[in-house]
Design an enzyme around this catalytic site. Structure first.
Site, PDB file in Angstrom:
ATOM      1  N   HIS A  16       7.481  -0.126   7.190  1.00  0.00           N
ATOM      2  CA  HIS A  16       7.483  -1.275   6.271  1.00  0.00           C
ATOM      3  C   HIS A  16       8.604  -2.249   6.650  1.00  0.00           C
ATOM      4  O   HIS A  16       8.398  -3.461   6.683  1.00  0.00           O
ATOM      5  CB  HIS A  16       7.752  -0.824   4.832  1.00  0.00           C
ATOM      6  CG  HIS A  16       6.681   0.017   4.220  1.00  0.00           C
ATOM      7  ND1 HIS A  16       6.939   1.212   3.594  1.00  0.00           N
ATOM      8  CD2 HIS A  16       5.345  -0.170   4.109  1.00  0.00           C
ATOM      9  CE1 HIS A  16       5.816   1.727   3.122  1.00  0.00           C
ATOM     10  NE2 HIS A  16       4.824   0.905   3.439  1.00  0.00           N
ATOM     11  N   SER A  67       4.049   6.330   3.842  1.00  0.00           N
ATOM     12  CA  SER A  67       4.874   6.908   2.776  1.00  0.00           C
ATOM     13  C   SER A  67       4.405   8.324   2.466  1.00  0.00           C
ATOM     14  O   SER A  67       5.219   9.207   2.176  1.00  0.00           O
ATOM     15  CB  SER A  67       4.773   6.051   1.507  1.00  0.00           C
ATOM     16  OG  SER A  67       5.238   4.755   1.757  1.00  0.00           O
TER      17      SER A  67
END
Ligand code: PNS
Length: 165
Positions: free
Chosen positions: A18, A130
């Site tokens: 990210h 994640s």
């Protein structure tokens, strides 16, 4: 005119993948709003929206044109209200494509004033998500290559505690 981009995601938690996309977006636009958003498909959340926001703030503080916000509404509405011209998303593999393509088309239908811009992930972050980070940390594995160092301890403590509780 200030060129604003919104970079939305669940960020539960933010990863180096990210951060790479956010960093690259910050070079393309005058201002980038990283938006902690609600993905209704993801019900197994580990961090509150405020915790996720704080973690992103912590790892992006060196990027002067990046700000972080939380939304529990429609992305298209937020983008419109913010006066943004783009929605920036990272694309990892072909498997991401169909879902992202669908979202991009839906968002355009809801608000045609912004383009969805896909940035391809770097080769070394291809596999990173994640959920992978959460899986590894929960079982005590080393996630130091996957998350920014500033938030490593916080993530490890929380996920191990989650497993033990
Ligand atoms: O990191 P994720 O989970 O892939 O991000 C998906 C997210 C949160 C960007 C998406 O679910 C979203 O935009 N949620 C906000 C609500 C919304 O606008 N949904 C319709 C999207 S077409």
């Amino acid at each position: 005119m200030e060129r604003i981009a919104v970079c939305p995601g669940s960020f539960d938690p933010v990863t180096i993948g990210h951060l790479d996309i956010i960093t690259r977006a910050s070079k393309l636009f005058d201002r980038v709003i990283v938006l902690v958003s609600k993905n209704i498909m993801k019900t197994n959340e580990s961090f509150t929206p405020q915790e996720r926001k704080d973690m992103i703030l912590c790892v992006t503080k060196h990027l002067s044109n990046v700000q972080v916000d939380i939304s529990d509404g429609l992305l298209a509405d937020y983008v419109k209200d913010a006066g943004a011209i783009a929605i920036v998303k990272g694309l990892r593999a072909v498997s991401d494509f169909e879902y992202e393509f669908q979202m991009a088309l839906a968002n355009r239908k809801l608000y045609a004033g912004a383009e969805t811009v896909f940035l391809t992930t770097t080769a070394e972050n291809m596999y990173l998500s994640s959920s992978v980070v959460k899986q590894i940390a929960t079982f005590g594995g080393d996630i130091s290559h996957f998350v920014p160092p500033e938030i490593l301890e916080l993530i490890e403590k929380r996920l191990v505690k989650e497993r033990l509780s």
